[in-house]
Design an enzyme around this catalytic site. Structure first.
Site, PDB file in Angstrom:
ATOM      1  N   TYR A 164       0.788  -1.198  -0.064  1.00  0.00           N
ATOM      2  CA  TYR A 164       0.020   0.018  -0.057  1.00  0.00           C
ATOM      3  C   TYR A 164       0.663   1.247  -0.256  1.00  0.00           C
ATOM      4  CZ  TYR A 164      -3.287   3.812   1.445  1.00  0.00           C
ATOM      5  OH  TYR A 164      -3.656   4.813   1.411  1.00  0.00           O
TER       6      TYR A 164
ATOM      7  N   GLN B 136      -2.814  18.808   6.025  1.00  0.00           N
ATOM      8  CA  GLN B 136      -3.559  18.365   4.859  1.00  0.00           C
ATOM      9  C   GLN B 136      -5.159  18.208   4.802  1.00  0.00           C
ATOM     10  OE1 GLN B 136      -4.366  15.012   4.166  1.00  0.00           O
ATOM     11  NE2 GLN B 136      -5.067  15.116   2.054  1.00  0.00           N
TER      12      GLN B 136
ATOM     13  N   TYR C  48      -8.514  16.885   3.096  1.00  0.00           N
ATOM     14  CA  TYR C  48      -9.310  16.162   2.014  1.00  0.00           C
ATOM     15  C   TYR C  48     -10.683  16.659   2.139  1.00  0.00           C
ATOM     16  CZ  TYR C  48      -6.348  12.529   0.066  1.00  0.00           C
ATOM     17  OH  TYR C  48      -5.474  11.716  -0.852  1.00  0.00           O
TER      18      TYR C  48
ATOM     19  N   THR D 273      -5.699  18.986  -0.743  1.00  0.00           N
ATOM     20  CA  THR D 273      -5.288  18.150  -1.976  1.00  0.00           C
ATOM     21  C   THR D 273      -6.327  17.778  -3.145  1.00  0.00           C
ATOM     22  OG1 THR D 273      -4.079  16.509  -0.329  1.00  0.00           O
ATOM     23  CG2 THR D 273      -4.812  15.512  -2.319  1.00  0.00           C
TER      24      THR D 273
ATOM     25  N   LYS E 204      -2.367  21.319  -3.737  1.00  0.00           N
ATOM     26  CA  LYS E 204      -1.464  20.040  -3.813  1.00  0.00           C
ATOM     27  C   LYS E 204      -1.830  19.217  -4.873  1.00  0.00           C
ATOM     28  CE  LYS E 204       0.499  16.109  -1.419  1.00  0.00           C
ATOM     29  NZ  LYS E 204      -0.181  14.850  -1.790  1.00  0.00           N
TER      30      LYS E 204
ATOM     31  N   HIS F 184       1.375  13.060  -6.768  1.00  0.00           N
ATOM     32  CA  HIS F 184       0.883  11.974  -5.831  1.00  0.00           C
ATOM     33  C   HIS F 184       2.006  10.836  -5.652  1.00  0.00           C
ATOM     34  CE1 HIS F 184      -2.809  12.060  -2.998  1.00  0.00           C
ATOM     35  NE2 HIS F 184      -2.095  10.970  -2.896  1.00  0.00           N
TER      36      HIS F 184
ATOM     37  N   ARG G  62       0.750   7.668  -7.188  1.00  0.00           N
ATOM     38  CA  ARG G  62      -0.202   6.672  -6.635  1.00  0.00           C
ATOM     39  C   ARG G  62      -1.674   7.025  -7.290  1.00  0.00           C
ATOM     40  NH1 ARG G  62       1.455   4.839  -1.872  1.00  0.00           N
ATOM     41  NH2 ARG G  62      -0.464   4.960  -0.774  1.00  0.00           N
TER      42      ARG G  62
HETATM   43  C1  LIG Z   1       1.159   5.634   2.079  1.00  0.00           C
HETATM   44  C2  LIG Z   1       0.916   6.893   1.515  1.00  0.00           C
HETATM   45  C3  LIG Z   1      -0.445   7.710   1.845  1.00  0.00           C
HETATM   46  C4  LIG Z   1      -0.556   8.861   1.387  1.00  0.00           C
HETATM   47  N1  LIG Z   1      -1.634   9.696   1.862  1.00  0.00           N
HETATM   48  C5  LIG Z   1      -1.712  10.748   1.428  1.00  0.00           C
HETATM   49  C6  LIG Z   1      -2.976  11.847   1.761  1.00  0.00           C
HETATM   50  O1  LIG Z   1      -3.769  11.125   2.681  1.00  0.00           O
HETATM   51  N2  LIG Z   1      -3.218  12.836   1.180  1.00  0.00           N
HETATM   52  C7  LIG Z   1      -2.432  13.216   0.069  1.00  0.00           C
HETATM   53  O2  LIG Z   1      -2.518  14.748  -0.124  1.00  0.00           O
HETATM   54  N3  LIG Z   1      -1.293  12.744  -0.168  1.00  0.00           N
HETATM   55  C8  LIG Z   1      -1.080  11.405   0.161  1.00  0.00           C
HETATM   56  N4  LIG Z   1       0.157  10.736  -0.322  1.00  0.00           N
HETATM   57  C9  LIG Z   1       0.966  11.278  -1.253  1.00  0.00           C
HETATM   58  C10 LIG Z   1       2.084  12.348  -0.482  1.00  0.00           C
HETATM   59  O3  LIG Z   1       1.497  13.246   0.262  1.00  0.00           O
HETATM   60  C11 LIG Z   1       3.204  12.442  -1.350  1.00  0.00           C
HETATM   61  O4  LIG Z   1       2.532  13.325  -2.365  1.00  0.00           O
HETATM   62  C12 LIG Z   1       3.916  11.351  -2.155  1.00  0.00           C
HETATM   63  O5  LIG Z   1       3.835  10.452  -1.248  1.00  0.00           O
HETATM   64  C13 LIG Z   1       5.032  11.817  -2.655  1.00  0.00           C
HETATM   65  O6  LIG Z   1       6.016  10.929  -3.278  1.00  0.00           O
HETATM   66  P1  LIG Z   1       7.057   9.985  -2.533  1.00  0.00           P
HETATM   67  O7  LIG Z   1       6.210   9.038  -1.634  1.00  0.00           O
HETATM   68  O8  LIG Z   1       7.656   9.227  -3.703  1.00  0.00           O
HETATM   69  O9  LIG Z   1       7.878  10.868  -1.897  1.00  0.00           O
HETATM   70  C14 LIG Z   1       0.304   9.526   0.398  1.00  0.00           C
HETATM   71  C15 LIG Z   1       1.429   8.923   0.006  1.00  0.00           C
HETATM   72  C16 LIG Z   1       1.906   7.703   0.595  1.00  0.00           C
HETATM   73  C17 LIG Z   1       3.131   6.784   0.242  1.00  0.00           C
END
Ligand SMILES: Cc1cc2nc3c(=O)[nH]c(=O)nc-3n(C[C@H](O)[C@H](O)[C@H](O)COP(=O)(O)O)c2cc1C
Length: 387
Positions: A25, A129, A131, A157, A256, A280, A283
């Site tokens: 995940y 942050q 949502y 976000t 973001k 992101h 993801r």
């Molecule tokens: C496990 C996980 C959960 C995340 N949850 C959120 C979130 O709740 N809100 C959000 O804006 N970004 C979320 N992100 C994205 C991160 O804020 C960020 O944009 C991203 O992880 C950056 O890439 P990197 O993991 O390669 O550093 C999540 C990333 C990961 C890895």
């Protein structure tokens, strides 16, 4: 295992410690993971010029964002599951951020409430942050809580209009709230250190981990169905919402998930103080461009009029320098600090930040840069320049 020397070593430790469903995940991308590969390849394809014989005896890594000094140009990105990788994960990572002199961005989907993080990582520079939920009154309530705590920077976000298609999560039974599936239970039983150190500890202290900012009714299994719709992420989120949030939020507002020049300009026009140019962490949309490829054009359009931040794929200090040379003032870290926290809580997250700090120092020295904040666009090598 030998002492971890880089982020990738911490990733290996995290993989061993966490149940497979949870590790995937965190670690993986979405759909066919095209973008995950692109993000790495695009960062690797950027080369930095090597300038010699400048005074790089003590490179200055500090930057100022929204009037505040960061000791290094990093921010811990909001991540939904930090609280599940280690007991009390969010507090641990927030303390590591405090020690490194950088902000920690609390996620809406955090397992620990912002008030508890503020109290237990006292003195940490917290961002929040957001949502946006279907039920906008809940969103307003979160903003009031953040403001009451003295949080100054809100990260909205904007790039998650649907839940992304992460097929292996469906297959391996991982989801939040945690639900007992056969695959999931076997996975957890075969990771006893996580089971004892995180899950059982949480159950003994605060109960089964769940989203701490969601209304209490949602957190009890009996009433969850009835309120579930209210806390679904808004399907209809538009620039009007940004304008509305701007009206009620008097702190810094950062949008973001911006990947086009037009959206950066729209964010500016709707009163945002900053943007995170972000795919992101690969993801969400598997067909989006890598951040580093779109960043220069976006920065050219709005830099100087708003704060430009970037994220996705940072695993080395040189990645941070590349984002800076491409137009970002500072960079967010998602997975890197999670790997550290999954391996060793606060100490692991701190070590990851220290490793990146050291790598940024090296990269600045090798490219002849005395001050991070002054890195010019020309630091990026171009074949046609004949450098
Ligand atoms: C496990 C996980 C959960 C995340 N949850 C959120 C979130 O709740 N809100 C959000 O804006 N970004 C979320 N992100 C994205 C991160 O804020 C960020 O944009 C991203 O992880 C950056 O890439 P990197 O993991 O390669 O550093 C999540 C990333 C990961 C890895």
């Amino acid at each position: 295992m030998m002492k971890p020397l880089n982020v990738s070593d911490y990733r290996d430790l995290a993989r061993r410690r966490l149940p497979r469903g949870m590790f995937e995940y965190i670690d993986r991308g979405t759909e066919d993971e095209v973008l995950l590969r692109d993000v790495r390849a695009a960062l690797d394809a950027v080369k930095l010029n090597q300038h010699v014989l400048n005074d790089v005896s003590q490179p200055d890594m500090a930057v100022t964002l929204f009037g505040k000094r960061l000791a290094v140009p990093l921010i811990v990105a909001p991540t939904a599951v930090a609280g599940l990788v280690w007991h009390d994960g969010e507090v641990q990572v927030a303390r590591a951020a405090r020690r490194a002199g950088i902000p920690f961005c609390v996620a809406t989907q955090s397992m620990t409430a912002m008030e508890a993080i503020a109290e237990r990582a006292d003195g940490a520079d917290l961002w929040f942050q957001l949502y946006v939920f279907e039920d906008r009154t809940l969103t307003g309530e979160l903003l009031r809580r953040a403001r009451a705590l003295g949080i100054e920077t809100l990260v909205l976000t904007a790039d998650t209009p649907r839940s992304p298609k992460k097929e292996w999560n469906t297959r391996n039974g991982f989801g939040i709230p945690i639900k007992p599936t056969l695959v999931g239970v076997l996975d957890v039983l075969t990771h006893p250190r996580w089971l004892a150190g995180v899950l059982l500890r949480a159950m003994l202290t605060s109960g089964l981990p769940t989203y701490a900012h969601y209304p209490p009714e949602y957190r009890t299994s009996i009433t969850r169905e009835a309120v579930a719709n209210n806390v679904k992420l808004a399907r209809r989120l538009t620039w009007e919402d940004v304008a509305e949030i701007r009206r009620i939020w008097d702190g810094n507002l950062v949008v973001k998930g911006v990947l086009t020049r037009a959206d950066a300009q729209a964010a500016l026009a709707h009163g945002a103080d900053g943007i995170v140019v972000s795919c992101h962490g690969a993801r969400n949309a598997d067909y989006a461009p890598a951040t580093i490829d779109v960043l220069p054009l976006i920065a050219d359009a709005v830099a100087g009029r708003m704060t430009v931040l970037a994220d996705s794929g940072v695993r080395r200090g040189s990645d941070v320098v590349k984002y800076k040379a491409a137009g970002a003032e500072a960079v967010l870290l998602g997975r890197a600090t999670l790997y550290g926290a999954a391996a060793a809580g606060e100490a692991g997250a701190s070590d990851v930040l220290a490793i990146l700090r050291e790598e940024i120092d090296h990269c600045l020295a090798f490219s002849g840069q005395g001050r991070f904040a002054d890195i010019p666009r020309e630091l990026i090598w171009r074949a046609e320049q004949g450098r």
